[in-house]
Every structure is written in C-alpha cells, then in structure tokens.
Design an enzyme around this catalytic site. Sequence first.
Site, PDB file in Angstrom:
ATOM      1  N   TYR A  74     -12.234  -2.352  11.808  1.00 37.96           N
ATOM      2  CA  TYR A  74     -10.907  -1.483  11.830  1.00 37.96           C
ATOM      3  C   TYR A  74     -10.267  -1.857  12.885  1.00 37.96           C
ATOM      4  O   TYR A  74      -9.098  -2.140  13.141  1.00 37.96           O
ATOM      5  CB  TYR A  74     -11.004  -0.134  11.327  1.00 37.96           C
ATOM      6  CG  TYR A  74      -9.737   0.467  11.256  1.00 37.96           C
ATOM      7  CD1 TYR A  74      -8.989   0.351   9.899  1.00 37.96           C
ATOM      8  CD2 TYR A  74      -9.154   1.429  11.896  1.00 37.96           C
ATOM      9  CE1 TYR A  74      -7.714   0.997   9.583  1.00 37.96           C
ATOM     10  CE2 TYR A  74      -7.924   1.935  11.725  1.00 37.96           C
ATOM     11  CZ  TYR A  74      -7.354   1.979  10.525  1.00 37.96           C
ATOM     12  OH  TYR A  74      -6.296   2.746  10.216  1.00 37.96           O
ATOM     13  N   ALA A  75     -10.951  -1.580  14.013  1.00 33.57           N
ATOM     14  CA  ALA A  75     -10.266  -1.665  15.462  1.00 33.57           C
ATOM     15  C   ALA A  75      -9.978  -2.961  15.773  1.00 33.57           C
ATOM     16  O   ALA A  75      -8.821  -3.423  16.226  1.00 33.57           O
ATOM     17  CB  ALA A  75     -11.266  -1.245  16.361  1.00 33.57           C
ATOM     18  N   ALA A 117      -9.150  -5.469  13.497  1.00 34.29           N
ATOM     19  CA  ALA A 117      -8.132  -5.605  12.435  1.00 34.29           C
ATOM     20  C   ALA A 117      -6.658  -4.995  13.240  1.00 34.29           C
ATOM     21  O   ALA A 117      -5.462  -5.661  13.087  1.00 34.29           O
ATOM     22  CB  ALA A 117      -8.236  -5.088  11.209  1.00 34.29           C
ATOM     23  N   LYS A 118      -6.715  -3.705  13.555  1.00 33.34           N
ATOM     24  CA  LYS A 118      -5.561  -3.015  13.923  1.00 33.34           C
ATOM     25  C   LYS A 118      -5.029  -3.662  15.353  1.00 33.34           C
ATOM     26  O   LYS A 118      -3.815  -3.886  15.919  1.00 33.34           O
ATOM     27  CB  LYS A 118      -5.766  -1.690  14.221  1.00 33.34           C
ATOM     28  CG  LYS A 118      -5.808  -1.020  12.820  1.00 33.34           C
ATOM     29  CD  LYS A 118      -4.645  -1.337  11.765  1.00 33.34           C
ATOM     30  CE  LYS A 118      -4.782  -0.542  10.703  1.00 33.34           C
ATOM     31  NZ  LYS A 118      -3.606  -0.881   9.609  1.00 33.34           N
ATOM     32  N   ASP A 138      -2.150  -7.440  -5.342  1.00 35.45           N
ATOM     33  CA  ASP A 138      -3.426  -7.680  -4.525  1.00 35.45           C
ATOM     34  C   ASP A 138      -3.071  -8.412  -3.188  1.00 35.45           C
ATOM     35  O   ASP A 138      -2.746  -9.652  -3.277  1.00 35.45           O
ATOM     36  CB  ASP A 138      -4.474  -8.381  -5.006  1.00 35.45           C
ATOM     37  CG  ASP A 138      -5.601  -8.703  -4.103  1.00 35.45           C
ATOM     38  OD1 ASP A 138      -5.458  -8.272  -2.823  1.00 35.45           O
ATOM     39  OD2 ASP A 138      -6.732  -9.012  -4.540  1.00 35.45           O
ATOM     40  N   VAL A 139      -2.385  -7.717  -2.140  1.00 35.45           N
ATOM     41  CA  VAL A 139      -1.934  -8.535  -0.965  1.00 35.45           C
ATOM     42  C   VAL A 139      -2.896  -9.128   0.048  1.00 35.45           C
ATOM     43  O   VAL A 139      -2.457  -9.818   0.890  1.00 35.45           O
ATOM     44  CB  VAL A 139      -1.217  -7.337   0.087  1.00 35.45           C
ATOM     45  CG1 VAL A 139      -0.202  -6.690  -0.790  1.00 35.45           C
ATOM     46  CG2 VAL A 139      -2.232  -6.327   0.307  1.00 35.45           C
ATOM     47  N   GLY A 159       0.762  -1.213   0.003  1.00 36.14           N
ATOM     48  CA  GLY A 159      -0.225   0.018   0.012  1.00 36.14           C
ATOM     49  C   GLY A 159       0.805   1.263  -0.076  1.00 36.14           C
ATOM     50  O   GLY A 159       0.636   2.366   0.739  1.00 36.14           O
ATOM     51  N   SER A 199      -2.753   1.122  14.849  1.00 38.89           N
ATOM     52  CA  SER A 199      -3.681   2.118  14.853  1.00 38.89           C
ATOM     53  C   SER A 199      -4.105   2.678  16.274  1.00 38.89           C
ATOM     54  O   SER A 199      -4.302   1.532  17.080  1.00 38.89           O
ATOM     55  CB  SER A 199      -4.672   2.207  13.890  1.00 38.89           C
ATOM     56  OG  SER A 199      -5.518   3.211  14.420  1.00 38.89           O
TER      57      SER A 199
END
Length: 258
Positions: free
Chosen positions: A160-161, A163-164, A69-70, A13, A148
């Site tokens: 998101y939380a 995943a981070k 595409d990771v 990214g 994050s």
Amino acid sequence: MNRLNSRVAVITGGAQGIGAATALRLATEGAHVAILDLNGERAAATAEQISQTDAVVAAGGSASGLVCDVTDEDRVADAFQQVFETGGRLDILVNNAGITRDNLLFKMGRADWDSVLVTNLTSAFLCAQAAQKFMVPARYGRIVSLSSRSALGNRGQANYAAAKAGIQGLTATLALELGPFNITVNAVAPGYIATAMTAATAERVGRTAEEHQKATADRTPLGRVGAPEEVAAAIAFFASDDSSYVSGQTLYINGGAR
C-alpha cells in the site's frame, strides 16, 4: 457555491467512503458525477441517493453509477467513452479506487503485492490515460488522485505504501506532461479517516474501530481522526477553478500529524 456548474466528473471507487463523500460534494457544487465502481449495484444506489439530495437538486448537479473494473484497460476505455458520450464532455477525474491487503514483509504473498499495486496505482494510470484523450482536445481538465500518509512508510503496508508513494510520483509527472494543455494534476494524502477501510485495518491488528480511532486521535495534534467529507472538501478545491494555478502538488490531510 456552484463552482463546478455543468462540469462532468468521474470518480473511481465512488460507491462508499471517501469516494461517495466526494461524489456528493462535487454534485452539491453543480457537477454531473459518474461513479465508477466494481460493484455496479452499490454504485447505482449511491448515485440515486446523491441525485435526490436537496442540495444537489438545488445546485443542478446529478450522479449516475457505472460498473467498471478500473484495472482492466479496455473496460476503463469503454466507461470513459460512455461518460463522454452521455455528458458531452469530461472535465474532472478523481482516482479514488483502492484496496488494502496488509501484512508484514515476510508474510506478504506476491498476489497481495500485485493486487494492491494494480488497484491503487495502475488504475490511476489507466484512468488518467483515458481521461486525457478528452481533456487535451478541450484544453481543460482536473485530475485528483488519492495518495496516503502511508506513502511515508507504514508497518505492515509495504504494498500500500509503495502504491501511494507511486501516486505522488505519477501526479508530479502528469502535471509536467499535461500542464501545457491547461490540465492540472494534484493529489491528496489523507491520514486516518474513519472509513470501512480503516475499520478493517483495526480488525487486522486486533482492535475495534473505536479503539483504533482513539489511539490515533491521541497522537494527532487536532485530537481526532478525520471524516470523509473533509477529504472531499480538499478534492473539490483541486477540482475547481479556485486551484487553477496549483498543479503537481500532494496535500496531506492528517490533522497536523508528523
């Protein structure tokens, strides 16, 4: 300061935002940086701009763009093999690729949950797995992943939380497993950094990027939001031998916020 002279780095990214700033910083310190991005044209353009920067030329660094595409295991394996064959080594991995699909829990669809977990967390697993195949035989490696402040919880970001937070657990575990091979694994957890992603978050809550940044700055001890270059500086430290006895750590970069 050429701390990364002749090192070969992969940044996922890396075509914009924190990824692009990190690619520039590592190349300025002498690294040969492969920018992996879903948008191949943008990755190539960013790499070309970095390679022509005076500080990069002076340091002997360089950058190249590669579409990848990771979230696709086979494409990740192919990309890392290509980087290794081109550079003859693979020393540094920066897991930066990420997306947001924000919503409150009762509104969040399964597709938005899955896409954020796969892009932000599973990709880091796949890339670390691919990178260690080259780092372990060399008995050297630096892996840095983007967590994050949201890992501590953030309204509207359950996906998101999660995943981070997962990045921090993955980092601690890989540090245990890869440490015997002289591979360090660390993470950085930025707070509010002025990027296209945080501008999109501002739009989601009905504010302009400037309004959103000011509101955040007002409750941040340093009185401002962060810049991508400030995160890149911390990543460069973890990618260098200056951090050779630091592993399994997550560094929060948030202006002193609590």
